[in-house]
Design a protein around this motif. Structure first.
Motif, short mmCIF file in Angstrom:
data_model
loop_
_atom_site.label_atom_id
_atom_site.label_comp_id
_atom_site.label_asym_id
_atom_site.label_seq_id
_atom_site.Cartn_x
_atom_site.Cartn_y
_atom_site.Cartn_z
N THR A 41 11.35 -15.03 1.47
CA THR A 41 10.67 -12.82 1.49
C THR A 41 9.48 -13.30 1.13
OG1 THR A 41 12.55 -12.75 2.18
CG2 THR A 41 11.27 -10.91 1.24
N ARG A 42 8.32 -13.20 1.31
CA ARG A 42 7.52 -12.40 0.84
C ARG A 42 7.03 -10.97 1.40
NH1 ARG A 42 4.65 -16.55 4.64
NH2 ARG A 42 5.52 -17.90 3.64
N THR A 43 6.31 -10.81 -0.18
CA THR A 43 6.10 -9.08 -0.79
C THR A 43 5.23 -8.38 0.66
OG1 THR A 43 4.23 -9.05 -2.25
CG2 THR A 43 6.64 -8.81 -2.52
N PHE A 44 4.59 -7.72 0.84
CA PHE A 44 3.76 -7.17 0.97
C PHE A 44 2.28 -7.32 0.79
CE2 PHE A 44 -0.17 -3.79 1.79
CZ PHE A 44 -0.52 -3.53 3.03
N ASN A 45 2.00 -7.15 -0.33
CA ASN A 45 0.63 -8.17 -1.33
C ASN A 45 0.14 -9.50 -0.96
OD1 ASN A 45 -0.14 -5.16 -2.37
ND2 ASN A 45 1.84 -5.85 -4.27
N THR A 46 2.26 -9.63 -0.68
CA THR A 46 1.22 -11.76 -0.53
C THR A 46 1.04 -11.91 0.80
OG1 THR A 46 3.09 -12.47 -2.10
CG2 THR A 46 2.34 -13.99 -0.15
N ASN A 47 1.26 -10.40 1.98
CA ASN A 47 1.13 -10.96 3.50
C ASN A 47 -0.38 -10.59 3.59
OD1 ASN A 47 2.07 -8.67 6.50
ND2 ASN A 47 0.88 -10.61 6.33
N LEU A 48 -0.47 -9.45 2.94
CA LEU A 48 -2.57 -9.31 2.35
C LEU A 48 -3.51 -10.53 1.69
CD1 LEU A 48 -3.93 -6.73 3.37
CD2 LEU A 48 -3.43 -5.79 0.77
N ALA A 55 -8.06 -13.31 7.48
CA ALA A 55 -9.10 -12.49 8.54
C ALA A 55 -10.05 -11.45 7.90
CB ALA A 55 -7.35 -12.24 9.13
N ASN A 56 -10.08 -10.80 8.04
CA ASN A 56 -10.77 -9.66 8.06
C ASN A 56 -10.29 -8.64 9.14
OD1 ASN A 56 -12.62 -9.68 10.02
ND2 ASN A 56 -13.21 -10.83 8.94
N ASN A 57 -11.41 -6.75 8.19
CA ASN A 57 -10.35 -5.64 9.46
C ASN A 57 -11.20 -5.48 10.75
OD1 ASN A 57 -9.33 -4.54 6.69
ND2 ASN A 57 -11.18 -4.06 5.80
N ALA A 76 -0.20 -13.29 10.25
CA ALA A 76 0.38 -11.46 10.45
C ALA A 76 -0.35 -10.61 9.88
CB ALA A 76 1.93 -11.82 10.34
N PRO A 77 -0.58 -9.80 10.33
CA PRO A 77 -1.29 -8.66 10.08
C PRO A 77 -0.54 -7.48 8.83
CG PRO A 77 -0.93 -8.68 12.85
CD PRO A 77 -0.46 -9.98 12.92
N PRO A 78 -1.41 -7.16 7.70
CA PRO A 78 -0.21 -6.71 6.69
C PRO A 78 0.73 -5.55 6.97
CG PRO A 78 -2.68 -6.06 6.91
CD PRO A 78 -2.38 -7.28 7.90
N GLY A 79 1.85 -5.73 6.70
CA GLY A 79 3.14 -5.42 7.04
C GLY A 79 3.77 -5.63 8.36
N THR A 80 2.96 -6.64 9.26
CA THR A 80 4.19 -7.11 10.10
C THR A 80 4.97 -8.55 9.75
OG1 THR A 80 2.14 -8.04 11.23
CG2 THR A 80 2.10 -5.67 11.36
N SER A 81 4.83 -9.69 8.87
CA SER A 81 4.69 -10.32 8.80
C SER A 81 7.17 -10.51 8.86
CB SER A 81 5.17 -11.11 7.36
OG SER A 81 5.39 -12.28 7.48
#
Length: 148
Positions: A41-48, A55-57, A76-81
């Motif tokens: 399990t990873r946090t949102f901040n780790t995914n970000l 990648a970038n915006n 994965a895009p932020p929040g979707t992992s």
């Protein structure tokens, strides 16, 4: 959350952890790193942080428009992992027996070309197509992909 046996700090959703522990009783299946939390399990901040590394915006905007998909095999895009939700783990799997034990316990590779990534789907292989999964064999590895 359920604890992955043999690790210090690897947690997944309880049903996913139980199924993985059962597969790991059947076969020795090591985590990718060999030790724990970064594989689970990873946090949102780790995914970000991973997203910003690879990648970038502008890439995210192309993903949202359906114009870019290759990056999704890397991050994965932020929040979707699936790691964020405790439904994915990175493993070192090298044998048919290990794959069979994982598949029999509801674990499948669902991210094309992300070889260590395994997702807990909780279904039998026969039922995957009924839920929209498409079987793709790439370089000898079977992936069950959902359409974007």
């Amino acid at each position: 959350m359920g604890h992955v046996d043999g690790t210090n700090d690897c947690y997944l959703q309880k049903s996913a952890a139980d199924a993985l522990n059962k597969a790991r009783i059947q076969q020795h299946i090591p985590l990718k790193s060999g030790y724990g939390s970064g594989d689970c399990t990873r946090t949102f901040n780790t995914n970000l942080r991973f997203w910003q590394k690879y990648a970038n915006n502008q890439v995210l905007a192309k993903v949202q428009q359906g114009k870019e998909t290759k990056i999704l095999g890397l991050v994965a895009p932020p929040g979707t992992s699936q790691h964020l939700w405790g439904l994915a783990i990175d493993l070192r799997v090298g044998s048919k027996e290990q794959r069979k034990a994982l598949n029999q316990n509801g674990w499948f590779q669902t991210v094309e070309n992300d070889v260590p990534h395994w997702t807990y789907v909780g279904l039998t292989e026969d039922n995957l197509p009924l839920f929209g999964f498409n079987k793709q064999v790439i370089r000898g590895i079977t992936y069950w992909i959902t359409p974007l």
